[in-house]
Design a protein around this motif. Sequence first.
Motif, PDB file in Angstrom:
ATOM      1  N   SER A   1       0.866  -1.173   0.000  1.00  0.00           N
ATOM      2  CA  SER A   1       0.000   0.000   0.000  1.00  0.00           C
ATOM      3  C   SER A   1       0.899   1.217   0.000  1.00  0.00           C
ATOM      4  CB  SER A   1      -0.920   0.004   1.230  1.00  0.00           C
ATOM      5  OG  SER A   1      -0.170   0.076   2.423  1.00  0.00           O
ATOM      6  N   PHE A   2       0.437   2.281  -0.618  1.00  0.00           N
ATOM      7  CA  PHE A   2       1.277   3.463  -0.758  1.00  0.00           C
ATOM      8  C   PHE A   2       0.417   4.717  -0.803  1.00  0.00           C
ATOM      9  CE2 PHE A   2       0.368   1.516  -4.829  1.00  0.00           C
ATOM     10  CZ  PHE A   2      -0.065   2.559  -5.622  1.00  0.00           C
ATOM     11  N   GLN A   3       1.044   5.835  -0.470  1.00  0.00           N
ATOM     12  CA  GLN A   3       0.384   7.129  -0.430  1.00  0.00           C
ATOM     13  C   GLN A   3       1.086   8.078  -1.385  1.00  0.00           C
ATOM     14  OE1 GLN A   3      -2.333   8.511   1.706  1.00  0.00           O
ATOM     15  NE2 GLN A   3      -2.119   9.903  -0.019  1.00  0.00           N
ATOM     16  N   PHE A   4       0.381   8.549  -2.413  1.00  0.00           N
ATOM     17  CA  PHE A   4       0.983   9.497  -3.345  1.00  0.00           C
ATOM     18  C   PHE A   4       1.241  10.828  -2.649  1.00  0.00           C
ATOM     19  CE2 PHE A   4      -0.910   6.781  -6.739  1.00  0.00           C
ATOM     20  CZ  PHE A   4       0.275   6.514  -7.414  1.00  0.00           C
ATOM     21  N   LYS A   5       2.371  11.419  -2.967  1.00  0.00           N
ATOM     22  CA  LYS A   5       2.752  12.695  -2.373  1.00  0.00           C
ATOM     23  C   LYS A   5       1.950  13.840  -2.968  1.00  0.00           C
ATOM     24  CE  LYS A   5       7.448  10.874  -1.757  1.00  0.00           C
ATOM     25  NZ  LYS A   5       8.870  10.971  -2.213  1.00  0.00           N
ATOM     26  N   ASP A   6       1.677  13.783  -4.257  1.00  0.00           N
ATOM     27  CA  ASP A   6       0.943  14.834  -4.958  1.00  0.00           C
ATOM     28  C   ASP A   6      -0.451  14.309  -5.298  1.00  0.00           C
ATOM     29  OD1 ASP A   6      -0.103  16.787  -6.574  1.00  0.00           O
ATOM     30  OD2 ASP A   6       1.731  17.086  -7.744  1.00  0.00           O
ATOM     31  N   LEU A   7      -1.451  14.723  -4.520  1.00  0.00           N
ATOM     32  CA  LEU A   7      -2.804  14.213  -4.735  1.00  0.00           C
ATOM     33  C   LEU A   7      -3.359  14.608  -6.097  1.00  0.00           C
ATOM     34  CD1 LEU A   7      -4.484  14.774  -1.242  1.00  0.00           C
ATOM     35  CD2 LEU A   7      -3.419  12.711  -2.165  1.00  0.00           C
ATOM     36  N   ASP A   8      -2.883  15.738  -6.636  1.00  0.00           N
ATOM     37  CA  ASP A   8      -3.391  16.179  -7.934  1.00  0.00           C
ATOM     38  C   ASP A   8      -2.963  15.252  -9.062  1.00  0.00           C
ATOM     39  OD1 ASP A   8      -4.751  18.446  -6.986  1.00  0.00           O
ATOM     40  OD2 ASP A   8      -2.861  19.530  -6.850  1.00  0.00           O
TER      41      ASP A   8
ATOM     42  N   TRP B   1     -14.499  18.602  -7.281  1.00  0.00           N
ATOM     43  CA  TRP B   1     -13.699  18.457  -8.497  1.00  0.00           C
ATOM     44  C   TRP B   1     -12.958  19.759  -8.767  1.00  0.00           C
ATOM     45  CZ3 TRP B   1     -14.953  19.586 -14.101  1.00  0.00           C
ATOM     46  CH2 TRP B   1     -13.978  19.014 -14.951  1.00  0.00           C
ATOM     47  N   ASP B   2     -11.623  19.649  -8.899  1.00  0.00           N
ATOM     48  CA  ASP B   2     -10.803  20.834  -9.165  1.00  0.00           C
ATOM     49  C   ASP B   2     -10.371  20.921 -10.620  1.00  0.00           C
ATOM     50  OD1 ASP B   2      -8.953  18.809  -9.380  1.00  0.00           O
ATOM     51  OD2 ASP B   2      -7.478  19.730  -8.030  1.00  0.00           O
ATOM     52  N   GLY B   3     -11.043  20.132 -11.475  1.00  0.00           N
ATOM     53  CA  GLY B   3     -10.733  20.141 -12.902  1.00  0.00           C
ATOM     54  C   GLY B   3      -9.803  19.027 -13.338  1.00  0.00           C
ATOM     55  N   ALA B   4      -9.239  18.273 -12.364  1.00  0.00           N
ATOM     56  CA  ALA B   4      -8.281  17.221 -12.709  1.00  0.00           C
ATOM     57  C   ALA B   4      -8.998  16.023 -13.315  1.00  0.00           C
ATOM     58  CB  ALA B   4      -7.512  16.794 -11.474  1.00  0.00           C
ATOM     59  N   LEU B   5      -8.360  15.439 -14.321  1.00  0.00           N
ATOM     60  CA  LEU B   5      -8.862  14.246 -14.978  1.00  0.00           C
ATOM     61  C   LEU B   5      -7.995  13.047 -14.582  1.00  0.00           C
ATOM     62  CD1 LEU B   5      -9.538  15.781 -18.502  1.00  0.00           C
ATOM     63  CD2 LEU B   5     -11.185  15.435 -16.633  1.00  0.00           C
ATOM     64  N   SER B   6      -8.522  11.860 -14.783  1.00  0.00           N
ATOM     65  CA  SER B   6      -7.830  10.664 -14.325  1.00  0.00           C
ATOM     66  C   SER B   6      -6.544  10.369 -15.080  1.00  0.00           C
ATOM     67  CB  SER B   6      -8.763   9.449 -14.404  1.00  0.00           C
ATOM     68  OG  SER B   6      -9.244   9.283 -15.721  1.00  0.00           O
ATOM     69  N   ASP B   7      -6.317  11.035 -16.206  1.00  0.00           N
ATOM     70  CA  ASP B   7      -5.057  10.828 -16.934  1.00  0.00           C
ATOM     71  C   ASP B   7      -3.979  11.812 -16.494  1.00  0.00           C
ATOM     72  OD1 ASP B   7      -5.904  13.190 -18.016  1.00  0.00           O
ATOM     73  OD2 ASP B   7      -5.877  12.515 -20.110  1.00  0.00           O
ATOM     74  N   GLY B   8      -4.289  12.615 -15.450  1.00  0.00           N
ATOM     75  CA  GLY B   8      -3.312  13.569 -14.939  1.00  0.00           C
ATOM     76  C   GLY B   8      -3.424  14.954 -15.533  1.00  0.00           C
ATOM     77  N   SER B   9      -4.175  15.102 -16.607  1.00  0.00           N
ATOM     78  CA  SER B   9      -4.350  16.418 -17.217  1.00  0.00           C
ATOM     79  C   SER B   9      -5.490  17.158 -16.536  1.00  0.00           C
ATOM     80  CB  SER B   9      -4.648  16.270 -18.702  1.00  0.00           C
ATOM     81  OG  SER B   9      -5.911  15.629 -18.894  1.00  0.00           O
ATOM     82  N   TYR B  10      -5.727  18.404 -16.975  1.00  0.00           N
ATOM     83  CA  TYR B  10      -6.827  19.203 -16.444  1.00  0.00           C
ATOM     84  C   TYR B  10      -7.756  19.589 -17.582  1.00  0.00           C
ATOM     85  CZ  TYR B  10      -4.975  19.655 -11.742  1.00  0.00           C
ATOM     86  OH  TYR B  10      -4.557  19.385 -10.462  1.00  0.00           O
ATOM     87  N   ALA B  11      -9.048  19.580 -17.266  1.00  0.00           N
ATOM     88  CA  ALA B  11     -10.019  19.997 -18.262  1.00  0.00           C
ATOM     89  C   ALA B  11      -9.811  21.481 -18.567  1.00  0.00           C
ATOM     90  CB  ALA B  11     -11.437  19.764 -17.753  1.00  0.00           C
ATOM     91  N   PRO B  12      -9.783  21.877 -19.841  1.00  0.00           N
ATOM     92  CA  PRO B  12      -9.639  23.305 -20.179  1.00  0.00           C
ATOM     93  C   PRO B  12     -10.835  24.093 -19.651  1.00  0.00           C
ATOM     94  CG  PRO B  12      -9.308  21.910 -22.111  1.00  0.00           C
ATOM     95  CD  PRO B  12      -9.880  21.031 -21.047  1.00  0.00           C
ATOM     96  N   ALA B  13     -10.637  25.379 -19.458  1.00  0.00           N
ATOM     97  CA  ALA B  13     -11.765  26.235 -19.090  1.00  0.00           C
ATOM     98  C   ALA B  13     -12.857  26.065 -20.132  1.00  0.00           C
ATOM     99  CB  ALA B  13     -11.322  27.684 -19.011  1.00  0.00           C
TER     100      ALA B  13
END
Length: 874
Positions: free
Chosen positions: A67-74, A818-830
């Motif tokens: 088990s592991f904890q990611f440092k950067d949640l985003d 939701w802060d705009g982050a997508l599951s592939d690590g990118s962010y949805a554009p405005a």
Amino acid sequence: MVRLGLATTLLAAASFAQAAHHKAPKVVPGAYIVEYEDSHAASILNSIKGDATIRKDIRHELFKGASFQFKDLDKAEDLAGKIAAMSGVKAMYPVRRYSVPEHTVHYTGSSVQEVVAKRDTAKDTFTPHLMTQVNKFRDSGITGKGIKVAVIDTGIDYLHPALGGCFGAGCLVSYGADLVGDDFNGSNTPVPDPDPMDCQGHGTHVSGIVASKTNNPYGIIGAASDVTLGAYRVFGCDGDVGNDILIEAYLKAYDDGSDIITASIGGASGWPEDSWAAVVSRIVEKGVPCLVSAGNSGDEGIFYASTAANGKRVTAVGSVDNIIAPALLSEGTYSVAGSSASAFGFTAGTPSAWANVSLPVWSVNFDTTDAANGCEAFPDNTPDLSKYITLIRRGSCTFVQKAQNAAAKGAKYIIFYNNAAGSTKVDISAVAGIQGSAMVTSETGAAWIKALQAGSEVIVNMADPETAPKNLSNFPNPNTAGFLSTYTSWGPTYEIDVKPQISAPGGMILSTYPRALGSYAVLSGTSMACPLAAATWALVMQKRGTKDPRVLENLFSATAHPNLFNDGTTTYPMLAPVAQQGAGLIQAWDAANANALLSISSISFNDTANIKPLQSFEVTNTGKKAVTYQLGHTSAATAYTFADANTIDPADFPNELVANKATLVITPAKLTLNPGQKKTVTVLAIPPKGLDAKRLPVYSGYITLNGTDSTGYSLPYQGVVGSMKAVTVLDKQYSYLSQSSDAALAPVAAGTVFTLPPAGKANETQYANTVYPTVVLTLAMGSAEVRADVVNAKGKTIGQVLTFPAYWNPRGTFEWNWDGALSDGSYAPAGTYKITLRALKIYGNSRKPQDWETQTTESFSIKYAKKNKREFTA
């Protein structure tokens, strides 16, 4: 209906989708459990270490993973997706947190308890033992000697004189460890140490049920007092625990040679495939019985199985109520007309400033049958009640209303006398001026009233309930003695596995408690039923000389006693459904001496759409004489899941029960077995007629085998009329878009605009007051997979919201920002978006679009705050 707040990255205090009324397993944001092929361990762990902290590195024959904890949640979901796709990864699970099991503390002992001489233990008269035949083992000298029982819980107060007084070799609590440390709360880093001392209480109570010694004031004795206990502490002094630590605890208990593992921990699930349940199932497959409490969410109705109790081959234990109601009452004294003092017992209420209070008693009237005693304003000629203890009968109006009427005449101290057996704790802290409250038994109250009516003065001398001696009083249990506890969780699983397997006394159980908390206590919960069941497993192990989990469960199931349904006040002329009681109440001596061995512990015919109508089991005669068995069956009540055909939420307890029963064709109808002989019985099930399949009725009952040697055995069965796949999973009414600034989480209007932090900056202090779009998703029934897709204004799916997909979900409500982050690590554009929520139907195929239920939110727009100059130049 009140819905359970599910495992989420955000849990609101209240919600338009209705707040949860009990704790639920929560997901630890950015924390995962990965199971992998051993040959790929190095590459997988190396890929994790740069971006995450390893919580647990588990290299075990039954589970290889970490088990592991990611440092950067985003970036967590993007990184998790990449790890899940790596060669050698078997599965990825979220880390879920589970609270200390819910239980009711009825009474606790006192800090001045003194150990008295041991009672004569020639005969065991402890009522939970009488109910389960444990007394017969003790009378025969069988006490579990040589059996190691591991208790995974809050630890054990091993210095308690009734629990051995020491820890280590030669002690009752001889092995185990603290896996977390005192300061662990479920969200911080555990600090393990070798000392499993309990600072909460739950584990000490559980352990006393298994193995307490008789050197105690109340003469209680554990069901298997000569077993060796292992203490695996998985909770700190407060908070909860992750399933990765629970997995570690189970594997450690297994490695330490435990013969039985018991845990009264769990949370809503209904799916045997989750990581913790899967590991426990593997331990059972390796030959170690694992018993887990079924849960205390009986109010949620049917289809509310808990993990890890819902695991395949894991024995889930339900609760029945004690045939008596034991009470630890604080001791006070009273005198009538100057006579010598007599002792009485009381239960302190809130507030409870009773130290050194000695006052005469005053009562509004002398009618001990007056249900409205104290409900009306007290008469004008009432004396100044500040100089008295006001005595009021428990009755038709609230305690607070009675106390307000008394306080209006100056009352500071109030004692209620009960209108039923025993006494209970009252809370009148909301009434100004009241300093002490308590309750006494109806008998004590009647004695005082009789004296007052005769014109005698009654002086009551109270004591500080924290230090007053405690007396054990056993009162009758008039309504639920021996019946299923109303709080015990109902199965089955969503795949119609029979849960629970068995039931044991768990309601109103007296056992040990940490010395600092009173040394002894009366508690209720399936938490109390499970360790008693584990102790009976140990007794039968010793008596029969077998440790095979399958054989033991089959023996206990075949010899258990099913009981009638009771809703807490009324008993009905039909057996309680198997989904509530499993095989019924444990009869351990019968299990130990059974000559018929059945090859299974239950039968599931599944639902109508997937019915397996023809099933079989084997019966073996392990005795020394030929026996002929007459086969038949007895039906239990059929329980409707839904209140009506248009409802999608399972009904709260008690579900509507009907007498419609299945028809079983059992072949052969009569069976003769010589010693050592084995024969097969086939069962053809025809589901009950005349039921509304849209309401998903669950039918059940017991196949019976009555022998010419005067023995009787039974095999529980169940099935569902209707289709699990046709059941509505996604509750569209309560699945929508809200906003994080709304504590009630009401739906937002279409076109709402959200200004979000710059990509990757959501955790920075300057954006602490950001209002986020909050997605609310409610499951009316469990779903094996839930997804949340982000759809742009052109109708194109551009990705999936962070933290999804989610697997093996119970029914209830998800809420997340939701802060705009997508599951592939990118962010949805405005821009302008909708979110499409999808839940896989029960028995659905994730590759088939028609097997998903969907709901699309109103459109909304997002834009991002501009970065400040410091961020550009950094």
